[in-house]
Design a protein around this motif. Sequence first.
Motif, PDB file in Angstrom:
ATOM      1  N   ILE A 138       8.934  -3.143  13.887  1.00  7.85           N
ATOM      2  CA  ILE A 138       7.937  -2.285  13.250  1.00  7.85           C
ATOM      3  C   ILE A 138       6.571  -2.934  13.386  1.00  7.85           C
ATOM      4  CG2 ILE A 138       7.210  -1.176  11.102  1.00  7.85           C
ATOM      5  CD1 ILE A 138      10.191  -1.440  10.208  1.00  7.85           C
ATOM      6  N   GLN A 139       5.648  -2.208  13.985  1.00  5.40           N
ATOM      7  CA  GLN A 139       4.258  -2.653  14.064  1.00  5.40           C
ATOM      8  C   GLN A 139       3.451  -1.767  13.143  1.00  5.40           C
ATOM      9  OE1 GLN A 139       3.147  -2.498  18.226  1.00  5.40           O
ATOM     10  NE2 GLN A 139       3.666  -4.647  18.481  1.00  5.40           N
ATOM     11  N   ALA A 140       2.787  -2.404  12.176  1.00  7.04           N
ATOM     12  CA  ALA A 140       1.982  -1.662  11.213  1.00  7.04           C
ATOM     13  C   ALA A 140       0.848  -2.562  10.738  1.00  7.04           C
ATOM     14  CB  ALA A 140       2.851  -1.231  10.033  1.00  7.04           C
ATOM     15  N   PRO A 141      -0.205  -1.971  10.194  1.00  6.53           N
ATOM     16  CA  PRO A 141      -1.287  -2.789   9.638  1.00  6.53           C
ATOM     17  C   PRO A 141      -0.761  -3.705   8.534  1.00  6.53           C
ATOM     18  CG  PRO A 141      -1.946  -0.489   9.807  1.00  6.53           C
ATOM     19  CD  PRO A 141      -0.488  -0.544  10.099  1.00  6.53           C
ATOM     20  N   LYS A 142      -1.384  -4.870   8.381  1.00  8.95           N
ATOM     21  CA  LYS A 142      -0.930  -5.863   7.407  1.00  8.95           C
ATOM     22  C   LYS A 142      -0.955  -5.331   5.982  1.00  8.95           C
ATOM     23  CE  LYS A 142      -2.155  -9.907  10.086  1.00  8.95           C
ATOM     24  NZ  LYS A 142      -1.059 -10.818  10.127  1.00  8.95           N
ATOM     25  N   GLN A 143      -1.837  -4.389   5.665  1.00 17.38           N
ATOM     26  CA  GLN A 143      -1.945  -3.889   4.297  1.00 17.38           C
ATOM     27  C   GLN A 143      -0.808  -2.926   3.917  1.00 17.38           C
ATOM     28  OE1 GLN A 143      -4.233  -3.242   6.691  1.00 17.38           O
ATOM     29  NE2 GLN A 143      -4.831  -1.100   6.657  1.00 17.38           N
ATOM     30  N   ILE A 144       0.038  -2.576   4.874  1.00 16.90           N
ATOM     31  CA  ILE A 144       1.178  -1.703   4.592  1.00 16.90           C
ATOM     32  C   ILE A 144       2.403  -2.562   4.346  1.00 16.90           C
ATOM     33  CG2 ILE A 144       2.717   0.069   5.540  1.00 16.90           C
ATOM     34  CD1 ILE A 144       0.324   1.205   7.027  1.00 16.90           C
ATOM     35  N   ASP A 145       2.989  -2.411   3.146  1.00 15.33           N
ATOM     36  CA  ASP A 145       4.209  -3.139   2.823  1.00 15.33           C
ATOM     37  C   ASP A 145       5.395  -2.485   3.512  1.00 15.33           C
ATOM     38  OD1 ASP A 145       2.883  -4.900   1.131  1.00 15.33           O
ATOM     39  OD2 ASP A 145       3.150  -3.597  -0.613  1.00 15.33           O
ATOM     40  N   ILE A 146       6.282  -3.308   4.076  1.00 17.26           N
ATOM     41  CA  ILE A 146       7.488  -2.811   4.730  1.00 17.26           C
ATOM     42  C   ILE A 146       8.674  -3.549   4.132  1.00 17.26           C
ATOM     43  CG2 ILE A 146       8.734  -2.552   6.913  1.00 17.26           C
ATOM     44  CD1 ILE A 146       5.954  -2.649   8.302  1.00 17.26           C
ATOM     45  N   HIS A 147       9.623  -2.795   3.571  1.00 19.61           N
ATOM     46  CA  HIS A 147      10.810  -3.374   2.950  1.00 19.61           C
ATOM     47  C   HIS A 147      12.037  -2.564   3.349  1.00 19.61           C
ATOM     48  CE1 HIS A 147       8.252  -5.707   0.261  1.00 19.61           C
ATOM     49  NE2 HIS A 147       7.596  -4.609  -0.029  1.00 19.61           N
ATOM     50  N   ARG A 148      13.203  -3.227   3.359  1.00 17.11           N
ATOM     51  CA  ARG A 148      14.450  -2.467   3.437  1.00 17.11           C
ATOM     52  C   ARG A 148      14.533  -1.647   2.158  1.00 17.11           C
ATOM     53  NH1 ARG A 148      16.684  -7.723   3.998  1.00 17.11           N
ATOM     54  NH2 ARG A 148      17.773  -7.243   2.077  1.00 17.11           N
ATOM     55  N   LYS A 149      15.179  -0.491   2.219  1.00 14.37           N
ATOM     56  CA  LYS A 149      15.187   0.398   1.060  1.00 14.37           C
ATOM     57  C   LYS A 149      15.776  -0.264  -0.179  1.00 14.37           C
ATOM     58  CE  LYS A 149      16.266   4.924  -0.693  1.00 14.37           C
ATOM     59  NZ  LYS A 149      16.754   6.254  -0.437  1.00 14.37           N
ATOM     60  N   GLU A 150      16.869  -1.037  -0.025  1.00 11.75           N
ATOM     61  CA  GLU A 150      17.477  -1.655  -1.201  1.00 11.75           C
ATOM     62  C   GLU A 150      16.528  -2.668  -1.845  1.00 11.75           C
ATOM     63  OE1 GLU A 150      19.193  -3.812   2.448  1.00 11.75           O
ATOM     64  OE2 GLU A 150      18.696  -1.754   1.914  1.00 11.75           O
ATOM     65  N   VAL A 151      15.715  -3.336  -1.051  1.00 15.77           N
ATOM     66  CA  VAL A 151      14.722  -4.264  -1.591  1.00 15.77           C
ATOM     67  C   VAL A 151      13.610  -3.478  -2.283  1.00 15.77           C
ATOM     68  CG1 VAL A 151      12.976  -5.994  -0.974  1.00 15.77           C
ATOM     69  CG2 VAL A 151      15.245  -6.062   0.084  1.00 15.77           C
ATOM     70  N   TYR A 152      13.174  -2.397  -1.667  1.00 14.50           N
ATOM     71  CA  TYR A 152      12.141  -1.545  -2.253  1.00 14.50           C
ATOM     72  C   TYR A 152      12.576  -1.001  -3.611  1.00 14.50           C
ATOM     73  CZ  TYR A 152       9.039   2.431  -2.922  1.00 14.50           C
ATOM     74  OH  TYR A 152       8.150   3.331  -3.454  1.00 14.50           O
ATOM     75  N   VAL A 153      13.804  -0.504  -3.685  1.00 13.52           N
ATOM     76  CA  VAL A 153      14.326   0.032  -4.945  1.00 13.52           C
ATOM     77  C   VAL A 153      14.379  -1.060  -6.001  1.00 13.52           C
ATOM     78  CG1 VAL A 153      16.386   1.002  -6.051  1.00 13.52           C
ATOM     79  CG2 VAL A 153      15.582   1.946  -3.887  1.00 13.52           C
ATOM     80  N   SER A 154      14.807  -2.249  -5.624  1.00 13.03           N
ATOM     81  CA  SER A 154      14.866  -3.378  -6.547  1.00 13.03           C
ATOM     82  C   SER A 154      13.470  -3.729  -7.071  1.00 13.03           C
ATOM     83  CB  SER A 154      15.503  -4.584  -5.865  1.00 13.03           C
ATOM     84  OG  SER A 154      15.501  -5.690  -6.719  1.00 13.03           O
TER      85      SER A 154
END
Length: 77
Positions: free
Chosen positions: A34-50
């Motif tokens: 995944i290439q995205a700007p640094k200001q965009i958080d990227i998490h696996r869904k289970e981590v995001y939900v946690s």
Amino acid sequence: MLVLTRKKNESIMIGDEIEITVLAVEGEQIKLGIQAPKQIDIHRKEVYVSIQEENSEASKTEVQLLSNLTSFLNKKS
């Protein structure tokens, strides 16, 4: 939900700034890059939900602490 078929080394774009590339297919797992700007958080869904659950609990705790502090200060007055 949009469903796309991609092969190894093929990508999809999300907007103008996010590119997701299939890096490998190994059995039932795929590896994505995944290439995205640094200001965009990227998490696996289970981590995001946690994280969301922890933030929700923390905000409840803060409200309770403020309520307790207010009660304490009101008793002092």
